[in-house]
Design an enzyme around this catalytic site. Structure first.
Site, PDB file in Angstrom:
ATOM      1  N   GLU A   1       0.812  -1.214   0.000  1.00  0.00           N
ATOM      2  CA  GLU A   1       0.000   0.000   0.000  1.00  0.00           C
ATOM      3  C   GLU A   1       0.849   1.269   0.000  1.00  0.00           C
ATOM      4  OE1 GLU A   1      -4.107   1.305   2.214  1.00  0.00           O
ATOM      5  OE2 GLU A   1      -2.974  -0.417   2.893  1.00  0.00           O
ATOM      6  N   ASP A   2       1.923   1.228   0.793  1.00  0.00           N
ATOM      7  CA  ASP A   2       2.694   2.454   1.010  1.00  0.00           C
ATOM      8  C   ASP A   2       4.013   2.512   0.236  1.00  0.00           C
ATOM      9  OD1 ASP A   2       0.717   3.137   2.751  1.00  0.00           O
ATOM     10  OD2 ASP A   2       1.811   2.581   4.564  1.00  0.00           O
TER      11      ASP A   2
END
Length: 754
Positions: free
Chosen positions: A99-100
């Protein structure tokens, strides 16, 4: 995704413990000390996952100033407390990487295998997709996570560990986020933890949410508890000494520990029952851990010999476990100075399940499969998520179904064969029927509770013996959606109604298209065979439909006009050399009704979802009727004099078709009647008697607001009749009642004599 953090400090009572927890979690060495249960291969995988995550998050900081990697380490440490396997621990360390940090699922598959990649993917939100609203985004994310959890329960365990650490460090986030994140945790993650039996996590999440949502109330209640604890310490010590002495005398081995209600549970009790703090009497209690089940019951007898039990406060959750597997004996006794004290008796194994729930049953081995483990968890709720998903493709609707199953209260009922079934509080006979089997639910006709026939909407109580009466011709009623309690029942009913509506609409659409083709001089609709395949493909391309069934359904639902489709189909047929039948064409046009554009349809009341009878005019057999193909509503039948139908015909005449009654309708039909009566004692009873004596069933009664001193009033009835002649009989009965001044049928909201 982990929530972003800011520099705001946490409430004072959290700062010490949170700081200590973070300091311990910051060191990977502290994590490896907890991994003694893993083999060398598992330890190597966790170390590789740590190095990969550390490299991926390099340079990222939490708003507290700590390196970001401290968060994944803390999440993995919590998973290690539950003794999760190396794959789950690796996924915990990598849970924010996709996600990051721009890492793809393919990268994870290559390095750590498909299972770790699937776990991380199940935890990853859908931020990169576009949604109309934040709520829709959130619903889709939860749906994805819950379905991943149903396939592999480790997903939700990692997610709960992630949310627990974020809540412990909430003070570092902007204060503006406290309310939203705490509410989400309280409404979603805490109930999921409870549903899976993770009671320690459940209580911690509730306490943290309480602290951040209502800090002042938390502070005041905390002070009150500390004062009460100081005052009652001697009393509790006395109770413990007396209990220990009695158990020693009885020769029972027991481990006694004191327990105290959480601040949040005290607050909820005060708020729900409108009590002051002084009125909450069962704040303190003891937990007794005994060697065997039989010792728990012996311990109960010993306790009741020392102290008097409080009537109605005994619960046997050993014989009848809670939905999440929790087992204990509960009793509340009256101790010294009238102090109520709760005792819980359980074995060591029960205690492990009570605190860690699904994690206590951990069965994953290095070579074990997640499916094998899930099959042994004994939690039907996980499987029900997949069942609901099969019937509910809309994310928001799926989440609505799941939410109703998250509430922990339950009632325990018996089948006629004495099998115990746990149902949510407020569940009805229909919920019970669908819990037995979806086929039983779909065929439910009536129900009995404790041998007596009762309405299907009857709420069940603990101890009820429930019997469902089924019929091969019965089917789900849309009205059931108004009272069913479980997500399973709601999704099954909706799925059946949608399927039935589409099936019936397809049949109606086929009939309408065939009639419209006759008006074009085509005797019958061409079959979808090899000879006509290209013709149908061209027609579907013209209408934009994917399949023939979809096109016919759209016609039945009124989304497409049969005459337009028929004209196009007739043109395509003429291109193949098939010419309209001149005799059929002239006959159909000569007999067609001048005000309608399509052939007539016969109705008899058996059409269910595909045909609706308008509530504005409530047509009954014998009335002259017309049909309106509403957009997406199917066929709506009106009386030909209905004001609503007249206005629709003026605006949308091409959507009207001729409709006629069958010779023998299959059911009765509702009709609205207004009865003007002179006020007097027993008038309503006499009027109702006149209706029922004519074999009409009253379904609804509405009395006009009475004005003091008024001599007459209107009574509005809706009752069922077989046909217009039956209605005339009922109206005749009504007009013969001495108190009745006038009896009129209501059509389009206006009273007129039938």
């Amino acid at each position: 995704m982990s929530v972003t953090q800011s520099t705001l400090k946490p409430p004072a009572s959290l700062s010490g413990s949170a700081a200590a927890a973070n300091a311990a979690a910051a060191s990977f060495a502290a994590l490896t000390e907890k991994l003694g249960y893993l083999n060398a291969e598992g330890l190597d995988m966790v170390r590789r996952a740590y190095r990969y995550a550390d490299e991926a998050h390099l340079g990222q900081l939490r708003n507290s100033g700590e390196p970001y990697i401290t968060h994944p380490i803390a999440v993995a440490a919590q998973c290690a407390e539950w003794k999760l396997d190396a794959q789950a621990l690796s996924a915990a360390l990598l849970h924010d990487a996709m996600e990051d940090c721009g890492i793809t699922k393919t990268d994870l598959i290559e390095r750590f295998g498909i299972q770790v990649a699937d776990l991380v993917d199940g935890l990853t939100k859908l931020d990169k997709l576009e949604f109309n609203t934040r709520e829709e985004n959130q619903a889709e994310s939860f749906r994805k996570m819950l379905l991943a959890m149903a396939r592999d329960v480790r997903v939700i365990l990692i997610k709960l560990a992630d949310r627990s650490h974020n809540m412990r460090t909430m003070g570092d986030m902007p204060r503006a986020k406290w309310g939203r994140i705490s509410n989400e945790t309280l409404e979603i993650y805490a109930p999921i933890a409870h549903r899976l039996g993770l009671n320690q996590t459940y209580r911690e999440l509730q306490e943290l949410c309480f602290q951040y949502l209502w800090p002042w109330r938390h502070k005041v209640l905390n002070k009150a508890i500390q004062k009460a604890r100081h005052r009652r310490r001697d009393l509790m010590q006395k109770v413990q000494q007396e209990v220990e002495a009695s158990f020693a005398k009885a020769g029972l081995k027991v481990r006694i520990s004191g327990r105290e209600k959480t601040l949040y549970s005290i607050y909820k009790k005060m708020d729900g029952k409108h009590l002051s703090f002084a009125q909450v009497t069962d704040i303190y209690g003891f937990r007794l851990i005994l060697p065997d089940v039989i010792d728990c019951y012996t311990a109960l007898g010993v306790l009741h010999q020392i102290y008097k039990p409080v009537p109605g406060k005994f619960k046997d959750h050993i014989a009848i476990a809670k939905l999440n597997g929790y087992q204990s004996l509960h009793t509340t006794i009256v101790g010294p100075s009238g102090l109520n004290v709760e005792f819980q008796m359980r074995t060591e194994a029960m205690h492990l399940v009570a605190e860690t729930g699904v994690a206590a049953h951990w069965l994953y081995k290095d070579k074990g499969s997640s499916n094998e483990a899930n099959a042994n968890l004994g939690n039907k709720w996980l499987q029900s998520l997949l069942d609901i998903q099969d019937e509910t493709r809309d994310a928001t609707e799926f989440w609505d179904h799941v939410k109703v199953d998250l509430f922990p209260d339950a009632v325990y009922v018996f089948t006629p064969k004495s099998k115990i079934m746990a149902m949510p509080r407020g569940a009805t006979i229909v919920d019970f029927a669908y819990a037995v089997h979806s086929d039983v639910g779909d065929r439910t006709m009536a129900g009995k509770v404790n041998g007596e026939q009762v309405p299907l909407r009857t709420e069940l109580r603990s101890g009820d013996i429930v019997e469902v009466i089924t019929s091969a011709v019965a089917s789900p009623n849309p009205a059931w959606l108004g009272f069913v309690r479980t997500g399973r029942a709601r999704s099954k009913i909706r799925h059946h109604l949608k399927t039935m509506a589409h099936s019936e609409s397809q049949g109606l659409g086929e009939k309408l298209l065939a009639q419209a083709l006759r008006a074009e001089g085509i005797e019958k609709m061409p079959a979808r065979d090899g000879e006509h395949a290209s013709l149908w493909d061209k027609l579907l391309h013209f209408t934009g439909s994917k399949t023939q069934a979809e096109l016919l359904t759209d016609i039945g639902l009124g989304k497409r006009v049969a005459s337009i489709v028929a004209k196009r189909l007739a043109t395509l047929l003429s291109d193949t050399g098939l010419k309209p039948d001149a005799l059929l064409l002239s006959r159909e046009r000569f007999t067609a009704h001048e005000n309608v554009s399509q052939g007539s349809v016969t109705v008899d009341g058996s059409e269910n979802a595909s045909v609706q009878y308008a509530t504005c005019c409530r047509p009954v057999p014998g009335d002259a009727i017309v049909g309106y193909l509403g957009r997406g509503e199917g066929l709506v039948v009106h009386t030909d004099q209905c004001g609503v139908a007249q206005r629709l015909k003026y605006k949308d005449s091409e959507r009207f078709i001729a409709v006629e009654w069958a010779d023998e309708p299959t059911r009765t039909f509702e009709v609205a009647v207004v009865v003007t009566v002179s006020n007097g004692k027993g008038v309503l009873a006499r009027v109702a008697s006149a209706i029922t004596s004519a074999e009409a069933d009253i379904t609804h009664v509405l009395m006009a607001d009475e004005v003091s001193g008024q001599e007459a009033t209107d009574l509005r009835f809706i009752f069922t009749v077989r046909d217009k002649a039956h209605l005339e009989t009922v109206l005749g009965n009504l007009r013969r009642v001495p108190s009745v001044l006038q009896a009129q049928r209501v059509v389009s909201g206006v009273g007129r004599e039938a």
